[in-house]
Design an enzyme around this catalytic site. Structure first.
Site, PDB file in Angstrom:
ATOM      1  CE  LYS A 122      -4.058  -1.897   2.271  1.00 37.20           C
ATOM      2  NZ  LYS A 122      -5.229  -1.822   3.263  1.00 37.20           N
ATOM      3  CE1 TYR A 145      -9.578  -2.779   0.395  1.00 37.29           C
ATOM      4  CE2 TYR A 145      -8.674  -0.844  -1.068  1.00 37.29           C
ATOM      5  CZ  TYR A 145      -8.594  -2.008  -0.191  1.00 37.29           C
ATOM      6  OH  TYR A 145      -7.237  -2.204   0.124  1.00 37.29           O
ATOM      7  CG  PHE A 152     -13.551   1.898   6.918  1.00 39.97           C
ATOM      8  CD1 PHE A 152     -12.854   1.231   5.803  1.00 39.97           C
ATOM      9  CD2 PHE A 152     -14.026   1.049   8.123  1.00 39.97           C
ATOM     10  CE1 PHE A 152     -13.043  -0.002   5.645  1.00 39.97           C
ATOM     11  CE2 PHE A 152     -14.173  -0.191   7.798  1.00 39.97           C
ATOM     12  CZ  PHE A 152     -13.464  -1.056   6.677  1.00 39.97           C
ATOM     13  NE  ARG A 157      -7.023 -13.473   5.796  1.00 36.53           N
ATOM     14  CZ  ARG A 157      -7.540 -12.183   5.673  1.00 36.53           C
ATOM     15  NH1 ARG A 157      -7.168 -11.568   4.233  1.00 36.53           N
ATOM     16  NH2 ARG A 157      -8.503 -11.602   6.473  1.00 36.53           N
ATOM     17  CB  THR A 193      -7.303  -5.471   9.623  1.00 34.67           C
ATOM     18  OG1 THR A 193      -7.519  -6.584   9.107  1.00 34.67           O
ATOM     19  CG2 THR A 193      -7.531  -4.143   9.027  1.00 34.67           C
ATOM     20  NE  ARG A 240      -2.309  -5.691   7.265  1.00 35.04           N
ATOM     21  CZ  ARG A 240      -3.396  -6.485   6.717  1.00 35.04           C
ATOM     22  NH1 ARG A 240      -3.969  -7.402   7.368  1.00 35.04           N
ATOM     23  NH2 ARG A 240      -4.091  -5.907   5.736  1.00 35.04           N
ATOM     24  CG  ASN A 289      -3.637  -2.281   6.507  1.00 28.95           C
ATOM     25  OD1 ASN A 289      -3.685  -1.832   5.552  1.00 28.95           O
ATOM     26  ND2 ASN A 289      -4.854  -2.788   7.235  1.00 28.95           N
ATOM     27  CG  HIS A 316      -5.570  -5.997   0.185  1.00 32.47           C
ATOM     28  ND1 HIS A 316      -6.931  -5.848   0.688  1.00 32.47           N
ATOM     29  CD2 HIS A 316      -5.790  -6.823  -1.155  1.00 32.47           C
ATOM     30  CE1 HIS A 316      -7.614  -6.974  -0.084  1.00 32.47           C
ATOM     31  NE2 HIS A 316      -7.165  -7.608  -0.934  1.00 32.47           N
ATOM     32  CD  GLU A 335      -9.034  -9.096  -3.321  1.00 33.78           C
ATOM     33  OE1 GLU A 335      -9.824  -8.364  -2.632  1.00 33.78           O
ATOM     34  OE2 GLU A 335      -7.992  -9.450  -3.195  1.00 33.78           O
TER      35      GLU A 335
HETATM   36  P1  CMP Z   1      -7.561  -4.462   3.713  1.00 37.26           P
HETATM   37  O1  CMP Z   1      -6.990  -5.594   3.939  1.00 37.26           O
HETATM   38  O2  CMP Z   1      -7.048  -3.834   2.470  1.00 37.26           O
HETATM   39  O3  CMP Z   1      -9.139  -4.465   3.497  1.00 37.26           O
HETATM   40  C1  CMP Z   1      -9.865  -3.369   3.848  1.00 37.26           C
HETATM   41  C2  CMP Z   1      -9.173  -2.254   4.263  1.00 37.26           C
HETATM   42  O4  CMP Z   1      -9.803  -1.353   4.854  1.00 37.26           O
HETATM   43  C3  CMP Z   1      -8.319  -2.481   5.392  1.00 37.26           C
HETATM   44  O5  CMP Z   1      -7.104  -3.357   4.811  1.00 37.26           O
HETATM   45  C4  CMP Z   1      -7.711  -1.389   6.070  1.00 37.26           C
HETATM   46  O6  CMP Z   1      -6.942  -0.678   5.289  1.00 37.26           O
HETATM   47  C5  CMP Z   1      -8.961  -0.409   5.995  1.00 37.26           C
HETATM   48  N1  CMP Z   1      -9.889  -0.489   7.213  1.00 37.26           N
HETATM   49  C6  CMP Z   1     -10.574  -1.519   7.595  1.00 37.26           C
HETATM   50  N2  CMP Z   1     -10.752  -1.345   8.884  1.00 37.26           N
HETATM   51  C7  CMP Z   1     -10.854   0.061   9.099  1.00 37.26           C
HETATM   52  C8  CMP Z   1     -11.065   1.104  10.197  1.00 37.26           C
HETATM   53  N3  CMP Z   1     -11.875   0.743  11.133  1.00 37.26           N
HETATM   54  N4  CMP Z   1     -10.875   2.454   9.879  1.00 37.26           N
HETATM   55  C9  CMP Z   1     -10.074   2.648   8.700  1.00 37.26           C
HETATM   56  N5  CMP Z   1      -9.806   1.737   7.777  1.00 37.26           N
HETATM   57  C10 CMP Z   1     -10.125   0.365   7.810  1.00 37.26           C
END
Ligand code: CMP
Length: 141
Positions: A11, A51, A59, A87, A93, A104, A114, A117, A128
């Site tokens: 990212k 997304y 969010f 994962r 996450t 992470r 984070n 992905h 994807e």
């Molecule tokens: P990702 O694995 O890319 O999948 C969805 C993304 O949404 C996740 O990683 C985070 O980057 C983002 N995300 C998930 N939960 C939150 C949250 N509570 N606030 C902001 N971003 C979030």
């Protein structure tokens, strides 16, 4: 054990910190093989579509802003149980909940920024991968 493929994204926060190689090392250290990769700047339309599943989440808008804030690196990882292996190596996450030694825990800034992905299941992985790559882009190793 099955040979699988999964979609991974380095990212904008991790690209900006110049740690693409460190993250690739984590993938390769657990036996995942990079079979396709590309750096790209996501458009708003692409980030919104990728997304889409999160569109109703509070969010979503910030997530789209963030994912378009700088270049990302997208890759297809291949290996035994690649989806779960990726994962595990990514960690939770929210970096505050991620196991020590995961990508992470070591590199993420926040739940939003984070670092990486990874697809969360076989169907998601297929769609994807197709989102970013044509079959001809994926190399046999
Ligand atoms: P990702 O694995 O890319 O999948 C969805 C993304 O949404 C996740 O990683 C985070 O980057 C983002 N995300 C998930 N939960 C939150 C949250 N509570 N606030 C902001 N971003 C979030």
């Amino acid at each position: 054990m099955t040979l699988e493929r999964t979609l991974s994204i380095v990212k904008p926060d991790a690209v900006a910190k110049n740690i693409i190689g460190k993250i690739y090392d984590r993938f390769e250290s657990v036996g995942l093989t990079i079979v396709a990769c590309r750096m790209t700047q996501l458009s708003r339309e692409q980030a919104e579509a990728f997304y889409e599943v999160h569109r109703q989440r509070p969010f979503y808008g910030e997530l789209v802003e963030y994912m378009t804030s700088g270049p990302v690196v997208v890759q297809v990882l291949e290996g035994e149980d690649a989806i779960q292996t990726n994962r595990r190596v990514m960690g939770a996450t929210n970096p505050e909940e991620a196991e020590p030694g995961t990508i992470r825990a070591d590199f993420a800034e926040s739940v939003q920024a984070n670092a990486v992905h990874g697809s969360d299941g076989p169907e998601t992985a297929r769609s994807e991968i197709d989102f970013f790559f044509d079959e001809g882009d994926v190399c046999q190793r």
